[in-house]
Scaffold this active site. Structure first.
Site, PDB file in Angstrom:
ATOM      1  CE  LYS A  48      -9.321 -10.196  -1.757  1.00  0.00           C
ATOM      2  NZ  LYS A  48      -8.870 -10.085  -0.392  1.00  0.00           N
ATOM      3  CE  LYS A  75      -4.288  -1.711   2.041  1.00  0.00           C
ATOM      4  NZ  LYS A  75      -5.226  -1.599   3.169  1.00  0.00           N
ATOM      5  CE  LYS A  96     -16.136   1.500  -4.695  1.00  0.00           C
ATOM      6  NZ  LYS A  96     -15.577   2.631  -3.991  1.00  0.00           N
TER       7      LYS A  96
END
Ligand code: TRP
Length: 351
Positions: A217, A135, A220
């Site tokens: 995966k 991240k 969103k």
């Protein structure tokens, strides 16, 4: 003085001492980020399983809005996402009468124990977290200190409820390991305080992949509208997305996630929506078209009743359910937080 050599025996069994919950059933805790709209991966990978676990567990389900703040957000964005996710959880069958269902920031004990957990978490441990590395490198913008200490707050979430089992996907394996390590370290320094939780990875549907990029995966946060089934999509859109799902050229229907990620993802989704087995389901098909059509139909059969329920939940009912849930959660969490403060040995305020 820190004494951390020999772990003392646990006051609670590390596995499943179910006498802690009033019902005598094992305690389950899980958390989900309020990512706004919910997609099929959230439902099949988490919410469906959470719904089923309520039958034989004392379940605690939390929308982790404080965790959402670890990445930059616009004012108000998290509140909107929280309400949306809460509505989706109720529509998916989470029952606030049977389970504790609440929002993380409504129970201040999470932030408080999160701080204590940081004091027993090593910098080096956090530095090894692959999710932080991913991240923090993904976008070159602001990397918060909270993104780094995220696992300490997650450990607090879990430990506050004397949790036996944490049902989350495989991508949370490292966070579960560190939660266990933190609990064990705290117990050995300060005396047995926390139950050491077990990880539980749900079987079929645990990992729903993107229909256009089946090596990733379904998510969103990745911009792939054709690859992501939103739980609010119209039947037409759902059929279209399955029709256009990426497959391969060899023409054989076989469950083989390595060699055939697209077909295997369809079989996985079909299995998760029909409670079947992906490898066995493969035997029913010779061509990709019918597999795609049947998978779309099975997904629709799951999504349509949820959409009806979504529409029937009023904002008022939602806010009431969350307020009651926060009350129940706080009662348990404060008891455990007190236990932790007492164990550490802070001077407590006279009441
Ligand atoms: N880190 C989890 C995720 O991204 C969310 C989460 C926060 C969580 N606290 C938790 C999951 C406690 C299980 C238990 O999916």
């Amino acid at each position: 003085m820190v004494h951390g050599c020999l772990p003392r025996p646990l006051r609670y069994s590390a596995v499943t001492n179910t006498s802690r919950t009033a019902s005598g059933r094992p305690r389950v805790f899980s958390g989900i980020q309020p990512s706004g709209s919910s997609h099929l991966g959230n439902y099949l990978g988490a919410l469906k399983n959470w719904h089923l676990l309520q039958d034989d567990h004392d379940a605690v389900y939390c929308i982790v809005d404080l965790h959402a703040l670890t990445l930059p957000k616009e004012p108000g964005e998290v509140a909107t996402g929280t309400l949306e996710m809460a509505r989706m959880m109720l529509a998916s069958g989470i029952d606030p009468e049977r389970s504790i269902f609440f929002v993380q920031s409504h129970v201040p004990a999470h932030a408080e124990l999160g701080w204590l957990m940081q004091t027993v978490t090593a910098y080096g441990e956090l530095n090894r977290m692959t999710q932080f590395k991913d991240k923090s490198s993904r976008d070159s913008g602001f990397v918060s200190a909270a993104l780094f200490t995220y696992p300490a707050l997650q450990a607090a979430d879990i430990l506050l409820y004397d949790t036996d089992v944490v049902p989350v996907g495989d991508d949370q394996r490292q966070h579960l390991e560190i939660s266990r390590d933190i609990a064990i370290r705290f117990n050995s320094r300060y005396g047995d305080t926390f139950v050491v939780p077990e990880h539980h990875i749900p079987a079929a549907g645990a990992r729903v992949m993107d229909l256009q990029h089946p090596e990733n995966k379904m998510s969103k946060s990745v911009d792939s509208p054709l690859g992501t089934i939103d739980m609010r999509d119209t039947p037409k859109d759902i059929e279209k997305k399955f029709k256009k799902a990426v497959t391969d050229n060899d023409g054989e229907v076989r469950f083989d996630p390595q060699e055939k990620p697209g077909i295997s993802n369809l079989l996985d989704i079909l299995a998760a929506t029909t409670n079947g087995d992906p490898a066995e389901l493969a035997n029913n098909y010779e061509q990709y078209g019918p597999l795609k059509a049947d998978t779309a139909a099975a997904v629709l059969a799951v999504v349509e009743p949820i959409q009806e329920k979504l529409a029937a939940i009023s904002d008022d009912d939602l806010a009431d359910a969350l307020a009651i849930g926060a009350g129940k959660a706080a009662e348990k969490a404060e008891e455990v937080l007190d236990r932790a403060y007492d164990a550490v040995g802070l001077m407590r305020r006279r009441s």
